[in-house]
Motif scaffolding. Structure first.
Motif, PDB file in Angstrom:
ATOM      1  N   ALA A 154       0.840  -1.202   0.000  1.00  0.00           N
ATOM      2  CA  ALA A 154       0.000   0.000   0.000  1.00  0.00           C
ATOM      3  C   ALA A 154       0.873   1.250   0.000  1.00  0.00           C
ATOM      4  CB  ALA A 154      -0.929  -0.004   1.204  1.00  0.00           C
ATOM      5  N   ARG A 155       1.910   1.254   0.819  1.00  0.00           N
ATOM      6  CA  ARG A 155       2.812   2.415   0.855  1.00  0.00           C
ATOM      7  C   ARG A 155       3.533   2.578  -0.479  1.00  0.00           C
ATOM      8  NH1 ARG A 155       5.398   6.273   3.484  1.00  0.00           N
ATOM      9  NH2 ARG A 155       7.625   6.497   3.233  1.00  0.00           N
ATOM     10  N   LEU A 156       3.975   1.500  -1.052  1.00  0.00           N
ATOM     11  CA  LEU A 156       4.688   1.576  -2.328  1.00  0.00           C
ATOM     12  C   LEU A 156       3.797   2.146  -3.427  1.00  0.00           C
ATOM     13  CD1 LEU A 156       7.383   0.834  -3.755  1.00  0.00           C
ATOM     14  CD2 LEU A 156       6.304  -1.341  -4.358  1.00  0.00           C
ATOM     15  N   LYS A 157       2.539   1.754  -3.424  1.00  0.00           N
ATOM     16  CA  LYS A 157       1.629   2.179  -4.485  1.00  0.00           C
ATOM     17  C   LYS A 157       1.093   3.599  -4.287  1.00  0.00           C
ATOM     18  CE  LYS A 157      -2.544   0.802  -6.918  1.00  0.00           C
ATOM     19  NZ  LYS A 157      -2.278   0.320  -8.234  1.00  0.00           N
ATOM     20  N   TRP A 158       0.732   3.964  -3.056  1.00  0.00           N
ATOM     21  CA  TRP A 158      -0.017   5.201  -2.854  1.00  0.00           C
ATOM     22  C   TRP A 158       0.704   6.303  -2.098  1.00  0.00           C
ATOM     23  CZ3 TRP A 158      -3.571   0.874  -1.543  1.00  0.00           C
ATOM     24  CH2 TRP A 158      -4.363   0.537  -2.625  1.00  0.00           C
ATOM     25  N   VAL A 159       1.812   6.024  -1.447  1.00  0.00           N
ATOM     26  CA  VAL A 159       2.465   7.045  -0.625  1.00  0.00           C
ATOM     27  C   VAL A 159       3.824   7.404  -1.228  1.00  0.00           C
ATOM     28  CG1 VAL A 159       3.331   7.618   1.676  1.00  0.00           C
ATOM     29  CG2 VAL A 159       1.319   6.148   1.435  1.00  0.00           C
ATOM     30  N   PRO A 160       3.948   8.628  -1.735  1.00  0.00           N
ATOM     31  CA  PRO A 160       5.261   9.024  -2.258  1.00  0.00           C
ATOM     32  C   PRO A 160       6.249   9.288  -1.113  1.00  0.00           C
ATOM     33  CG  PRO A 160       3.744  10.863  -2.367  1.00  0.00           C
ATOM     34  CD  PRO A 160       2.961   9.678  -1.875  1.00  0.00           C
ATOM     35  N   VAL A 161       7.502   9.063  -1.401  1.00  0.00           N
ATOM     36  CA  VAL A 161       8.541   9.306  -0.394  1.00  0.00           C
ATOM     37  C   VAL A 161       8.931  10.777  -0.469  1.00  0.00           C
ATOM     38  CG1 VAL A 161      10.877   8.746   0.343  1.00  0.00           C
ATOM     39  CG2 VAL A 161       9.402   6.958  -0.547  1.00  0.00           C
ATOM     40  N   THR A 162       8.705  11.480   0.611  1.00  0.00           N
ATOM     41  CA  THR A 162       9.110  12.884   0.695  1.00  0.00           C
ATOM     42  C   THR A 162      10.067  13.020   1.876  1.00  0.00           C
ATOM     43  OG1 THR A 162       7.148  13.357   2.012  1.00  0.00           O
ATOM     44  CG2 THR A 162       7.014  13.823  -0.339  1.00  0.00           C
ATOM     45  N   PRO A 163      11.331  13.205   1.589  1.00  0.00           N
ATOM     46  CA  PRO A 163      12.309  13.258   2.678  1.00  0.00           C
ATOM     47  C   PRO A 163      12.176  14.565   3.465  1.00  0.00           C
ATOM     48  CG  PRO A 163      13.362  13.764   0.604  1.00  0.00           C
ATOM     49  CD  PRO A 163      11.957  13.362   0.281  1.00  0.00           C
ATOM     50  N   PRO A 164      12.361  14.495   4.779  1.00  0.00           N
ATOM     51  CA  PRO A 164      12.281  15.710   5.591  1.00  0.00           C
ATOM     52  C   PRO A 164      13.497  16.612   5.409  1.00  0.00           C
ATOM     53  CG  PRO A 164      12.798  13.815   6.954  1.00  0.00           C
ATOM     54  CD  PRO A 164      12.553  13.301   5.570  1.00  0.00           C
ATOM     55  N   PHE A 165      14.597  16.051   4.931  1.00  0.00           N
ATOM     56  CA  PHE A 165      15.833  16.802   4.686  1.00  0.00           C
ATOM     57  C   PHE A 165      16.690  15.994   3.720  1.00  0.00           C
ATOM     58  CE2 PHE A 165      16.327  14.143   8.412  1.00  0.00           C
ATOM     59  CZ  PHE A 165      17.501  13.463   8.142  1.00  0.00           C
ATOM     60  N   HIS A 166      17.798  16.574   3.293  1.00  0.00           N
ATOM     61  CA  HIS A 166      18.726  15.884   2.390  1.00  0.00           C
ATOM     62  C   HIS A 166      20.087  15.799   3.063  1.00  0.00           C
ATOM     63  CE1 HIS A 166      15.937  15.842  -0.950  1.00  0.00           C
ATOM     64  NE2 HIS A 166      15.601  17.070  -0.606  1.00  0.00           N
ATOM     65  N   SER A 167      20.608  14.593   3.132  1.00  0.00           N
ATOM     66  CA  SER A 167      21.909  14.367   3.751  1.00  0.00           C
ATOM     67  C   SER A 167      22.503  13.079   3.206  1.00  0.00           C
ATOM     68  CB  SER A 167      21.766  14.268   5.275  1.00  0.00           C
ATOM     69  OG  SER A 167      22.959  13.799   5.854  1.00  0.00           O
ATOM     70  N   VAL A 168      23.689  13.187   2.652  1.00  0.00           N
ATOM     71  CA  VAL A 168      24.358  12.003   2.123  1.00  0.00           C
ATOM     72  C   VAL A 168      24.732  11.051   3.263  1.00  0.00           C
ATOM     73  CG1 VAL A 168      26.402  11.202   0.873  1.00  0.00           C
ATOM     74  CG2 VAL A 168      25.189  13.236   0.094  1.00  0.00           C
ATOM     75  N   PHE A 169      25.147  11.604   4.394  1.00  0.00           N
ATOM     76  CA  PHE A 169      25.535  10.767   5.525  1.00  0.00           C
ATOM     77  C   PHE A 169      24.343   9.963   6.054  1.00  0.00           C
ATOM     78  CE2 PHE A 169      26.121  10.193  10.150  1.00  0.00           C
ATOM     79  CZ  PHE A 169      27.217   9.351  10.105  1.00  0.00           C
TER      80      PHE A 169
END
Length: 115
Positions: free
Chosen positions: A23-38
């Protein structure tokens, strides 16, 4: 042999894990709270370790109970137990993919304006 309540619990837990993942894979986009390579690398590491741990746990259980087998269980019972294990390991694999997906989102920088 497992009690019926234990078997129902195993099947229900694995089904819930799979339903939530798909369900998450199909309907919930991943929106990161921040960007960090580490942090992304930590998520990638956690992803690999989680699946490695699941495989190691399966191996430990298998080799722990292997000497107890004087004879193979009936084919239907062995098939059901294999389905339990395969379903659970596939659920752990899906969980590790979700961590990878989140790590990729955290790692990627949004495009600059004007690009």
């Amino acid at each position: 042999m497992l009690d019926l309540s234990d078997q129902v619990g195993i099947v229900a837990s694995a089904a819930l894990l799979h339903c939530c993942y798909w369900a998450r894979l199909k309907w919930v986009p991943v929106t990161p709270p921040f960007h960090s390579v580490f942090v992304a690398h930590l998520l990638f590491f956690a992803s690999r370790v989680s699946f490695f741990f699941g495989g190691a746990l399966f191996s430990a259980i298998f080799f722990r109970h292997l000497p107890e087998l004087d004879a193979f269980p009936p084919l239907a019972q062995a098939f059901v137990k294999c389905l339990y294990v395969a379903g659970t390991l596939f659920g752990l694999f899906c969980y590790s993919l979700e961590l990878d997906r989140f790590g990729k989102a955290v790692e990627d920088r949004p495009p600059e304006r004007g690009e």
